[in-house]
Design a protein around this motif. Structure first.
Motif, PDB file in Angstrom:
ATOM      1  N   ASN A 102       0.826  -1.208   0.000  1.00  0.00           N
ATOM      2  CA  ASN A 102       0.000   0.000   0.000  1.00  0.00           C
ATOM      3  C   ASN A 102       0.861   1.259   0.000  1.00  0.00           C
ATOM      4  O   ASN A 102       0.575   2.221  -0.728  1.00  0.00           O
ATOM      5  CB  ASN A 102      -0.921   0.003   1.218  1.00  0.00           C
ATOM      6  CG  ASN A 102      -1.967  -1.101   1.162  1.00  0.00           C
ATOM      7  OD1 ASN A 102      -2.293  -1.603   0.088  1.00  0.00           O
ATOM      8  ND2 ASN A 102      -2.480  -1.491   2.309  1.00  0.00           N
ATOM      9  N   SER A 103       1.912   1.267   0.805  1.00  0.00           N
ATOM     10  CA  SER A 103       2.793   2.437   0.862  1.00  0.00           C
ATOM     11  C   SER A 103       3.483   2.670  -0.476  1.00  0.00           C
ATOM     12  O   SER A 103       3.638   3.812  -0.919  1.00  0.00           O
ATOM     13  CB  SER A 103       3.849   2.265   1.966  1.00  0.00           C
ATOM     14  OG  SER A 103       3.278   2.413   3.239  1.00  0.00           O
ATOM     15  N   VAL A 137      -1.326   2.017   5.288  1.00  0.00           N
ATOM     16  CA  VAL A 137       0.033   2.209   4.805  1.00  0.00           C
ATOM     17  C   VAL A 137       0.981   1.817   5.934  1.00  0.00           C
ATOM     18  O   VAL A 137       0.556   1.547   7.057  1.00  0.00           O
ATOM     19  CB  VAL A 137       0.280   3.661   4.348  1.00  0.00           C
ATOM     20  CG1 VAL A 137      -0.587   4.006   3.146  1.00  0.00           C
ATOM     21  CG2 VAL A 137       0.048   4.644   5.486  1.00  0.00           C
TER      22      VAL A 137
END
Length: 270
Positions: A68-69, A218
């Protein structure tokens, strides 16, 4: 002799400052390699272990948080490179009505505290149905006023004669931008990459406000949940800190030369 002495003093001060910043990361790295029985102890190298890293990787969703990050950071970074750079070039070189007003508004945006904008942004994201989504995390930050200002100031330092010569040779404005301006802007672009990447990768307030689904966390938000889960085991918490920090160090080492060059060549002209 005097210049040599001044250089020695300057390098000594820089080394001491570097040490101040390196010690916390060194402590986090050392603690992340300790077993639970060795916490808060000085141990020989053979007692250090990577078991904490396998524990975190196997018993948490950190790989999902990493993904996600990466998606959010790359999305914002690509948007920043395109939008900020083209907007800065238009403000530095093109002529059109309202250009000064637009630049004034961008400067004004830089003076507004980030925290003031969170509530109106959140309200808009809710109305758009973008809670717990990549677009909610990415789209509000595709434009960065400070980075537009940074790139504009750099473009103003490039001699106009280069563009005039290209125009005489029949090169269009778009061609001039991509074939002449961008190759000369590697330092400023590298600086923009570092600022955009580190700011996005380390962001916490907006992701923790927008996302309540652990699958969309994240890395910063996910690691904060690990801190709550492993509050009595600082070695596991520091393992998460190291995993968060390593990508930033890698990117900085790659682009540090461009950062120095970009700051050195970006004046306050205009």
């Amino acid at each position: 002799m005097e210049n040599g002495k001044n250089k020695w003093v300057r390098y000594t001060l820089l080394a001491l400052c570097s040490l101040v910043f390196a010690v916390p990361f060194g402590y986090a790295l050392y603690t992340s390699l300790l077993s639970k029985t060795d916490i808060d102890k000085l141990v020989p190298i053979y007692r250090l272990t990577f078991a904490n890293y396998s524990d975190i990787l196997l018993n948490s969703d950190i790989l999902t948080w990493y993904k996600n990050s990466i998606i959010v950071t790359l999305g914002i970074l690509i948007g920043n490179l395109f939008i900020n750079t083209t907007a800065a070039y238009s403000l530095a070189r093109l002529r059109y009505p309202g250009k000064s007003l637009i630049f004034f508004l961008i400067i004004g945006m830089m003076m507004i505290p980030y925290q003031v904008t969170i509530i109106p942004m959140y309200s808009m994201i809710v109305k758009l149905g973008w809670l717990n989504s990549y677009q909610g995390l990415i789209i509000p930050f595709l434009f960065q006023g400070f980075l537009v200002f940074l790139m504009r100031q750099f473009f103003l330092t490039i001699p106009k004669e280069l563009e005039e010569a290209a125009e005489v040779d029949g090169v269009t404005k778009i061609g001039t931008f991509f074939r002449i301006i961008l190759p000369l802007s590697k330092g400023a672009i590298g600086t923009q990459i570092i600022f955009s990447y580190t700011g996005t990768w380390n962001s916490f307030v907006w992701p923790v406000t927008l996302v309540n689904d652990s699958r969309m966390y994240v890395l910063t938000v996910g690691l904060n949940t690990l801190k709550n889960r492993y509050f009595e085991w600082p070695n596991l918490t520091m393992t998460g800190v190291v995993l968060l920090t390593i990508p930033i160090i890698i990117v900085f080492l790659i682009f540090q030369r461009h950062l120095v060059q970009g700051i050195a060549t970006t004046g306050l002209k205009g």
